[in-house]
Design an enzyme around this catalytic site. Structure first.
Site, PDB file in Angstrom:
ATOM      1  N   GLY A  41       0.824  -1.220   0.000  1.00  0.00           N
ATOM      2  CA  GLY A  41       0.000   0.000   0.000  1.00  0.00           C
ATOM      3  C   GLY A  41       0.849   1.257   0.000  1.00  0.00           C
ATOM      4  N   LEU A  72       1.671   3.511  -2.143  1.00  0.00           N
ATOM      5  CA  LEU A  72       1.329   4.756  -2.846  1.00  0.00           C
ATOM      6  C   LEU A  72       0.290   5.587  -2.099  1.00  0.00           C
ATOM      7  CD1 LEU A  72       1.263   3.578  -6.576  1.00  0.00           C
ATOM      8  CD2 LEU A  72       3.127   4.584  -5.259  1.00  0.00           C
ATOM      9  N   GLY A  73      -0.098   5.146  -0.912  1.00  0.00           N
ATOM     10  CA  GLY A  73      -1.083   5.887  -0.132  1.00  0.00           C
ATOM     11  C   GLY A  73      -0.462   7.040   0.639  1.00  0.00           C
ATOM     12  N   ARG A  82      -2.029  -0.753  -7.324  1.00  0.00           N
ATOM     13  CA  ARG A  82      -2.215   0.138  -8.476  1.00  0.00           C
ATOM     14  C   ARG A  82      -0.900   0.845  -8.758  1.00  0.00           C
ATOM     15  NH1 ARG A  82      -3.566   5.688  -5.992  1.00  0.00           N
ATOM     16  NH2 ARG A  82      -2.965   5.293  -3.862  1.00  0.00           N
ATOM     17  N   TYR A 141     -14.595  -0.549   9.548  1.00  0.00           N
ATOM     18  CA  TYR A 141     -13.159  -0.275   9.531  1.00  0.00           C
ATOM     19  C   TYR A 141     -12.547  -0.473  10.920  1.00  0.00           C
ATOM     20  CZ  TYR A 141      -8.956   2.738   9.402  1.00  0.00           C
ATOM     21  OH  TYR A 141      -7.689   3.244   9.512  1.00  0.00           O
ATOM     22  N   LYS A 199      -9.687  -3.185  12.396  1.00  0.00           N
ATOM     23  CA  LYS A 199      -8.443  -2.764  13.066  1.00  0.00           C
ATOM     24  C   LYS A 199      -8.281  -3.467  14.415  1.00  0.00           C
ATOM     25  CE  LYS A 199      -6.662  -0.388   9.924  1.00  0.00           C
ATOM     26  NZ  LYS A 199      -5.342  -0.754   9.400  1.00  0.00           N
TER      27      LYS A 199
HETATM   28  P1  NAD Z   1      -4.298   5.134   1.963  1.00  0.00           P
HETATM   29  O1  NAD Z   1      -5.728   4.853   1.700  1.00  0.00           O
HETATM   30  O2  NAD Z   1      -3.788   6.477   1.658  1.00  0.00           O
HETATM   31  O3  NAD Z   1      -3.388   4.071   1.195  1.00  0.00           O
HETATM   32  C1  NAD Z   1      -3.680   2.711   1.198  1.00  0.00           C
HETATM   33  C2  NAD Z   1      -3.054   2.103  -0.025  1.00  0.00           C
HETATM   34  O4  NAD Z   1      -3.411   0.719  -0.035  1.00  0.00           O
HETATM   35  C3  NAD Z   1      -3.532   2.691  -1.350  1.00  0.00           C
HETATM   36  O5  NAD Z   1      -2.441   3.161  -2.099  1.00  0.00           O
HETATM   37  C4  NAD Z   1      -4.233   1.530  -2.048  1.00  0.00           C
HETATM   38  O6  NAD Z   1      -4.043   1.504  -3.449  1.00  0.00           O
HETATM   39  C5  NAD Z   1      -3.568   0.341  -1.386  1.00  0.00           C
HETATM   40  N1  NAD Z   1      -4.370  -0.890  -1.471  1.00  0.00           N
HETATM   41  C6  NAD Z   1      -5.709  -1.046  -1.368  1.00  0.00           C
HETATM   42  N2  NAD Z   1      -6.042  -2.338  -1.546  1.00  0.00           N
HETATM   43  C7  NAD Z   1      -4.892  -3.022  -1.746  1.00  0.00           C
HETATM   44  C8  NAD Z   1      -4.569  -4.375  -1.995  1.00  0.00           C
HETATM   45  N3  NAD Z   1      -5.526  -5.302  -2.079  1.00  0.00           N
HETATM   46  N4  NAD Z   1      -3.275  -4.723  -2.147  1.00  0.00           N
HETATM   47  C9  NAD Z   1      -2.294  -3.786  -2.065  1.00  0.00           C
HETATM   48  N5  NAD Z   1      -2.541  -2.483  -1.872  1.00  0.00           N
HETATM   49  C10 NAD Z   1      -3.820  -2.096  -1.699  1.00  0.00           C
HETATM   50  O7  NAD Z   1      -4.018   4.744   3.496  1.00  0.00           O
HETATM   51  P2  NAD Z   1      -2.958   5.374   4.471  1.00  0.00           P
HETATM   52  O8  NAD Z   1      -3.539   6.610   5.034  1.00  0.00           O
HETATM   53  O9  NAD Z   1      -1.623   5.427   3.842  1.00  0.00           O
HETATM   54  O10 NAD Z   1      -3.002   4.298   5.635  1.00  0.00           O
HETATM   55  C11 NAD Z   1      -2.065   3.241   5.764  1.00  0.00           C
HETATM   56  C12 NAD Z   1      -2.408   2.448   6.996  1.00  0.00           C
HETATM   57  O11 NAD Z   1      -2.454   3.303   8.147  1.00  0.00           O
HETATM   58  C13 NAD Z   1      -3.768   1.755   6.958  1.00  0.00           C
HETATM   59  O12 NAD Z   1      -3.697   0.542   7.642  1.00  0.00           O
HETATM   60  C14 NAD Z   1      -4.658   2.700   7.724  1.00  0.00           C
HETATM   61  O13 NAD Z   1      -5.770   2.045   8.295  1.00  0.00           O
HETATM   62  C15 NAD Z   1      -3.710   3.209   8.785  1.00  0.00           C
HETATM   63  N6  NAD Z   1      -4.116   4.489   9.339  1.00  0.00           N
HETATM   64  C16 NAD Z   1      -4.064   5.618   8.598  1.00  0.00           C
HETATM   65  C17 NAD Z   1      -4.475   6.822   9.164  1.00  0.00           C
HETATM   66  C18 NAD Z   1      -4.432   8.108   8.400  1.00  0.00           C
HETATM   67  O14 NAD Z   1      -4.901   9.135   8.912  1.00  0.00           O
HETATM   68  N7  NAD Z   1      -3.880   8.137   7.198  1.00  0.00           N
HETATM   69  C19 NAD Z   1      -4.929   6.861  10.485  1.00  0.00           C
HETATM   70  C20 NAD Z   1      -5.012   5.666  11.185  1.00  0.00           C
HETATM   71  C21 NAD Z   1      -4.580   4.487  10.623  1.00  0.00           C
HETATM   72  N1  SER Z   2      -7.611   8.570   9.386  1.00  0.00           N
HETATM   73  C1  SER Z   2      -8.306   7.324   9.409  1.00  0.00           C
HETATM   74  C2  SER Z   2      -9.680   7.436   8.874  1.00  0.00           C
HETATM   75  O1  SER Z   2     -10.237   8.512   8.993  1.00  0.00           O
HETATM   76  C3  SER Z   2      -8.381   6.806  10.833  1.00  0.00           C
HETATM   77  O2  SER Z   2      -7.928   5.516  10.844  1.00  0.00           O
HETATM   78  O3  SER Z   2     -10.206   6.487   8.390  1.00  0.00           O
END
Ligand code: NAD
Ligand code: SER
Length: 319
Positions: free
Chosen positions: A13, A15-16, A41, A146, A150
């Site tokens: 993941g 690219l997120g 992707r 969600y 988690k």
């Molecule tokens: P994001 O949505 O920005 O990125 C997630 C990435 O996962 C995307 O690039 C997507 O293409 C990829 N993805 C989706 N399905 C997939 C698959 N089947 N195989 C491979 N890749 C796949 O998420 P993020 O904000 O970077 O979050 C990363 C982690 O941190 C997640 O576990 C999320 O729950 C956790 N998290 C994020 C936040 C936040 O505020 N960003 C807060 C709490 C927890």
């Molecule tokens: N930032 C995340 C969301 O809003 C929390 O895990 O889904």
């Protein structure tokens, strides 16, 4: 535990929102070739694809992950692939499949090959019955799909450690605020969108109300915390290993709009809550991170004022 095939790092993941910053930080630390970014992707011209190795990989493809770990000589996985809260409530089946199924793929691969794992959790593990400042240990009764995925992820991380010795660690990230890449379909996305809207349109329609208070964190703190947790000696990691509370800052959407107005002339914000309001309302205002402080020395560096200045300066530099 098996001997890992090598010591390279695989990021799922990538690219997120988090991966865009984390891969760069890991490459600075370990060398570009040592960190393989992967995602389901491709994004044309994304810097991660130009700065080092990138592979297409779905976390639902166990055979693909197994081959990649062996062929690319991986020793550690940072597992960021997930479906976040707002998208997850629209597509609960996909959310469960990717978040729970993907984490099983990663933990099973880690068990097979003796890998270390970082697998993030979220403040979404808490439900409305948690205290407004959520302690590390408290009943976890999330109301979102969600959040439930988690909680399951945290329990699996702990279980794979106890049963099989897989060194899996996680953080209950607060809402993360970053400027390099857009957020990916979460409830806390307003805290990033508001900056872009302020600079581009001088106006933002905020999808939660002004009194909505949530735990938040600037991305630099989150990346530093992630690396510090993964570099902490095993003996310092306690039973919270599946999801440590980390506090960064806590503010209302109104506080954030006011702080931006002080720096952006003419900025206005209207509050138009939608379905994401109820997800935000089910989460705490802040978290108590004393366990992370005691176990491995965590301490946040960014407060609201410093974060707002940094976001506006960085986005202005970029334009
Ligand atoms: P994001 O949505 O920005 O990125 C997630 C990435 O996962 C995307 O690039 C997507 O293409 C990829 N993805 C989706 N399905 C997939 C698959 N089947 N195989 C491979 N890749 C796949 O998420 P993020 O904000 O970077 O979050 C990363 C982690 O941190 C997640 O576990 C999320 O729950 C956790 N998290 C994020 C936040 C936040 O505020 N960003 C807060 C709490 C927890
Ligand atoms: N930032 C995340 C969301 O809003 C929390 O895990 O889904």
């Amino acid at each position: 535990m098996a001997e890992p095939p090598g010591d390279r790092i695989l990021v799922t993941g990538a690219l997120g929102q988090i991966g865009t910053d984390l891969v760069g930080a890991l490459r600075d630390r370990h060398g570009s070739d040592s960190v393989i970014a992967s995602d389901v992707r491709e994004v044309p011209r994304h810097p991660l694809l130009e700065d080092g190795p990138f592979r297409l990989l779905s976390v639902l493809d166990g055979d693909g992950m197994d081959s990649m770990v062996r062929e690319e000589e991986v020793g550690e996985i940072y597992h960021l692939a997930a479906i976040l809260s707002a998208t997850g409530e629209k597509k609960p089946e996909l959310c469960q499949r990717v978040n729970v199924g993907g984490t099983i793929t990663v933990l099973e691969t880690a068990k097979e090959h003796g890998l270390r794992v970082f697998s993030p959790s979220s403040i979404a593990v808490f439900g409305p019955d948690a205290p407004r400042t959520a302690p590390q240990v408290t009943p976890l009764n999330p109301t979102t799909t969600y959040g439930m995925t988690k909680v399951t992820g945290e329990m699996m991380a702990l279980n794979y450690w106890k049963q099989y010795g897989v060194d899996a660690r996680g953080i209950r990230y607060p809402g993360l605020i970053s400027w390099k890449s857009p957020p990916g379909g979460g409830t806390t996305d307003y805290a990033v969108e508001i900056f872009h809207a302020a600079l581009n349109e001088r106006h933002y329609d905020c999808f939660v109300g002004p009194d909505t208070r949530l735990p938040m964190m600037y991305i630099d703190d989150a990346i530093r915390g992630t690396i510090e947790l993964m570099e902490a000696p095993t003996e310092s990691i306690g039973p919270s290993r599946g999801g440590y509370n980390l506090s960064g800052m806590s503010f209302t959407a109104g506080d954030l709009a006011n702080a931006i107005s002080e720096r952006v002339d003419g900025f206005t914000c209207e509050f138009k809550p939608d379905e994401r309001q109820q997800y935000a309302d089910s989460w705490p205002d802040d978290v108590d991170d004393s366990t992370a402080r005691e176990d491995w020395g965590w301490k946040a560096e960014y407060d609201l004022g410093r974060m707002v200045n940094e976001m506006l300066d960085r986005l202005n530099d970029q334009s």
